[in-house]
Design an enzyme around this catalytic site. Structure first.
Site, PDB file in Angstrom:
ATOM      1  N   GLY A   1       0.873  -1.262  -0.066  1.00 26.99           N
ATOM      2  CA  GLY A   1      -0.040  -0.033   0.061  1.00 26.99           C
ATOM      3  C   GLY A   1       0.809   1.377  -0.079  1.00 26.99           C
ATOM      4  O   GLY A   1       0.151   2.346   0.165  1.00 26.99           O
ATOM      5  N   ALA A   2       2.204   1.264  -0.266  1.00 29.02           N
ATOM      6  CA  ALA A   2       2.993   2.509   0.026  1.00 29.02           C
ATOM      7  C   ALA A   2       2.552   3.484  -0.997  1.00 29.02           C
ATOM      8  O   ALA A   2       2.439   4.617  -0.824  1.00 29.02           O
ATOM      9  CB  ALA A   2       4.459   2.091  -0.194  1.00 29.02           C
ATOM     10  N   GLY A   3       2.338   3.209  -2.231  1.00 21.30           N
ATOM     11  CA  GLY A   3       1.748   4.149  -3.282  1.00 21.30           C
ATOM     12  C   GLY A   3       0.515   4.758  -2.993  1.00 21.30           C
ATOM     13  O   GLY A   3       0.510   6.096  -3.103  1.00 21.30           O
TER      14      GLY A   3
END
Length: 163
Positions: free
Chosen positions: A53-55
């Protein structure tokens, strides 16, 4: 992707009409190019567990910071901090940090202190409610815009990292 390639790609997009181009480089941080400046915000050093989920965390925090009229540099720094925190936890939405976590993280002076705090957040992370729905929605919309830009680049036969 190296910074020189990213900068060349960003300048091509600028020449095609984009006012500001951000090139996210994962663990390499983010490069920003606009008519006034070019700068690199390095990624924060953390012990990554899950980068899924970093983006979305980056895009959501970037949107919030820009909506608050922060400079592009400060917005990129806030977004990088949000992404860094998100990768220290498993999952996507549930891994997105709360605003106070991002602020506290940005106020820490060294990576050792940041890592200790991340460890504490990981312990309590599964006990906190899922992140704000509006933040998830904004992040998903920005991801859709990013995908549209990628499609535009591909349709025109551009190879962004070879420019």
């Amino acid at each position: 992707v190296d910074l020189d390639s990213a900068e060349r790609a960003a300048k091509v997009l600028r020449d095609r009409g984009a006012r500001t181009v951000l090139v996210t480089l994962g663990s390499g941080g983010v490069l920003a190019v606009n008519q006034n400046e070019t700068f690199h915000v390095p990624a924060f050093e953390v012990d990554a567990v899950d980068t899924t989920g970093a983006g979305d965390a980056f895009n959501g925090a970037l949107a919030v910071a820009l909506a608050e009229d922060k400079s592009i540099y400060d917005a990129c720094k806030m977004a990088a901090a949000s992404a860094a925190l998100s990768v220290t936890r498993n999952g996507t939405s549930i891994a997105s940090p709360l605003r106070q976590e991002v602020n506290a993280f940005l106020n820490m002076k060294d990576s050792g202190t940041r890592n200790r705090m991340c460890d504490e957040w990981v312990k309590i992370g599964s006990k906190r409610p899922s992140c704000n729905f509006k933040m998830d929605f904004v992040a998903s919309q920005l991801s859709s815009i990013t995908l549209s830009l990628v499609e535009l680049v591909n349709e025109n036969g551009l190879k962004p990292f070879e420019m």
